[in-house]
Design a protein around this motif. Sequence first.
Motif, PDB file in Angstrom:
ATOM      1  N   GLY A 128       1.803  41.436  -0.691  1.00  0.00           N
ATOM      2  CA  GLY A 128       1.690  40.339  -1.354  1.00  0.00           C
ATOM      3  C   GLY A 128       1.817  40.265  -2.892  1.00  0.00           C
ATOM      4  O   GLY A 128       1.050  41.217  -3.739  1.00  0.00           O
ATOM      5  N   TRP A 129       2.017  39.203  -3.776  1.00  0.00           N
ATOM      6  CA  TRP A 129       1.755  38.996  -4.978  1.00  0.00           C
ATOM      7  C   TRP A 129       0.805  37.651  -5.224  1.00  0.00           C
ATOM      8  O   TRP A 129       1.328  36.974  -3.942  1.00  0.00           O
ATOM      9  N   PHE A 130       0.481  37.157  -5.912  1.00  0.00           N
ATOM     10  CA  PHE A 130      -1.089  36.647  -5.882  1.00  0.00           C
ATOM     11  C   PHE A 130      -0.628  35.437  -6.913  1.00  0.00           C
ATOM     12  O   PHE A 130      -0.121  35.865  -8.085  1.00  0.00           O
TER      13      PHE A 130
ATOM     14  N   TYR B 133      -0.968  34.419  -2.139  1.00  0.00           N
ATOM     15  CA  TYR B 133      -0.216  35.128  -2.222  1.00  0.00           C
ATOM     16  C   TYR B 133       1.396  35.183  -1.700  1.00  0.00           C
ATOM     17  O   TYR B 133       1.492  34.214  -0.429  1.00  0.00           O
TER      18      TYR B 133
ATOM     19  N   ILE C 146       6.436  39.432   0.487  1.00  0.00           N
ATOM     20  CA  ILE C 146       7.342  40.361   0.116  1.00  0.00           C
ATOM     21  C   ILE C 146       7.034  40.720   1.623  1.00  0.00           C
ATOM     22  O   ILE C 146       6.921  41.606   1.729  1.00  0.00           O
TER      23      ILE C 146
ATOM     24  N   HIS D 288      -4.616  48.104  -2.851  1.00  0.00           N
ATOM     25  CA  HIS D 288      -2.858  47.656  -2.746  1.00  0.00           C
ATOM     26  C   HIS D 288      -2.087  48.979  -2.957  1.00  0.00           C
ATOM     27  O   HIS D 288      -2.857  50.434  -2.670  1.00  0.00           O
ATOM     28  N   ALA D 289      -0.450  48.496  -2.897  1.00  0.00           N
ATOM     29  CA  ALA D 289       0.593  49.858  -2.196  1.00  0.00           C
ATOM     30  C   ALA D 289       1.581  49.501  -2.588  1.00  0.00           C
ATOM     31  O   ALA D 289       2.603  48.686  -3.345  1.00  0.00           O
ATOM     32  N   VAL D 290       2.140  50.816  -3.000  1.00  0.00           N
ATOM     33  CA  VAL D 290       3.423  51.005  -3.929  1.00  0.00           C
ATOM     34  C   VAL D 290       4.215  52.278  -2.861  1.00  0.00           C
ATOM     35  O   VAL D 290       3.508  52.937  -2.074  1.00  0.00           O
TER      36      VAL D 290
ATOM     37  N   VAL E  30       9.052  49.147  -4.037  1.00  0.00           N
ATOM     38  CA  VAL E  30       7.989  47.705  -3.829  1.00  0.00           C
ATOM     39  C   VAL E  30       7.237  47.626  -3.852  1.00  0.00           C
ATOM     40  O   VAL E  30       6.069  48.821  -2.824  1.00  0.00           O
ATOM     41  N   GLY E  31       6.246  46.971  -4.170  1.00  0.00           N
ATOM     42  CA  GLY E  31       4.679  46.713  -4.078  1.00  0.00           C
ATOM     43  C   GLY E  31       4.011  45.843  -4.345  1.00  0.00           C
ATOM     44  O   GLY E  31       4.629  44.644  -4.544  1.00  0.00           O
ATOM     45  N   GLY E  32       3.282  45.723  -3.923  1.00  0.00           N
ATOM     46  CA  GLY E  32       1.579  44.016  -4.141  1.00  0.00           C
ATOM     47  C   GLY E  32       0.611  44.776  -3.544  1.00  0.00           C
ATOM     48  O   GLY E  32       0.815  46.104  -2.326  1.00  0.00           O
ATOM     49  N   HIS E  33      -0.010  43.850  -3.055  1.00  0.00           N
ATOM     50  CA  HIS E  33      -1.407  43.925  -1.761  1.00  0.00           C
ATOM     51  C   HIS E  33      -0.523  44.038  -0.815  1.00  0.00           C
ATOM     52  O   HIS E  33      -0.438  43.374  -0.127  1.00  0.00           O
TER      53      HIS E  33
END
Lengths: 144, 144, 144
Positions: free
Chosen positions: A54-56, A63, A66, A93-95, A104-107
Amino acid sequence: MRAREVRQQTGRVLVVVCDKGEEAVAAVGAALREQGIRAARVTAVGGFADAEVGWFDRDAGDYRRIPVTEQVEVLSLLGDVAARDGEPALHVHAVLGRRDGSTVGGHLLRGRVWPTLEVIVSEVAPELAKRVDPETGLALISGS
Amino acid sequence: MRAREVRQQTGRVLVVVCDKGEEAVAAVGAALREQGIRAARVTAVGGFADAEVGWFDRDAGDYRRIPVTEQVEVLSLLGDVAARDGEPALHVHAVLGRRDGSTVGGHLLRGRVWPTLEVIVSEVAPELAKRVDPETGLALISGS
Amino acid sequence: MRAREVRQQTGRVLVVVCDKGEEAVAAVGAALREQGIRAARVTAVGGFADAEVGWFDRDAGDYRRIPVTEQVEVLSLLGDVAARDGEPALHVHAVLGRRDGSTVGGHLLRGRVWPTLEVIVSEVAPELAKRVDPETGLALISGS
């Protein structure tokens, strides 16, 4: 900025190995509750068969989700644990790395483990606590 | 999910500084063997003159190799150490940053250090062990 | 490669919570000085309203600056602290996640926090020291 020294009294370290098909956020959360760990640093590597990050979105106050619908390497999973209403709240958070090395990454909202996820949880103190931030609705670590 | 509490009895922390031109995986592996560290968390930052990362191809049962043929920042190098057949086995994933800030990453197969790689190895317990997973042929940390 | 065992004598862990609008590098540096921490591992997650990262240009002998002009998740902030001329020098790299999950990263030059940045600083030893590398002009951890 609020900084606090938190002595590593207990020095507990938890190694959580997630099995194929397990959902990572739920599995790590269950391990934290079982062991009563309420403040920690979390790191992990492994792989996901699929995931959602997720992107806040500041305007939406939530969020943006994604979806990741392919096998990815968990290149970095990094975050912390703090108590929210007395329960351990995981904030990671993950990449993630695709077949061609792109990322690709996000919460981390969810990740289905394959073939493994090797998680190291190191307790830092018993007293980290989260409170809900009125502006965002997010539970953030409170500084004091 | 299998979770184990592993007391940080010894509390050993190893700082490994790789020199220009050294291959990172070999250098860190040598340091682990020299110091007899068989279970640890590993993190690092620095730079590589070139590198190779991998994405595990489930169908092929092996890593798809992704060459990185340019100077990159080592944005994240994260992983763990566990014993395989009595020897320390390093499992690290890397996120690498290019000139324009774009990223590439995977399981770190090799990385030629330039100008430095600053690695912190924190021992978590003496008892983490890997076993070969029959489905993938990969050595994974065993939960029990 | 130079490896040193550094006993985690003090076991100090510092949790630094940056507030909205604070500049992260300055805030963490101030916390390190206040607490007298001169050698540590640093990890963090959170978000930036905007930031600037760098890629070290070998030919120019300086960082190429990469501005990030949008709200990003701080997917990974990883690095170390060592003493330079008796003062704590922070060396952190960041991977940042955009609205669509794409990533950008580099050596963290500055980041304006929003809504939070949760930083964990774990002291590893009092004796890590940096010296200026004559070839690059960068302050690198010296191995001995």
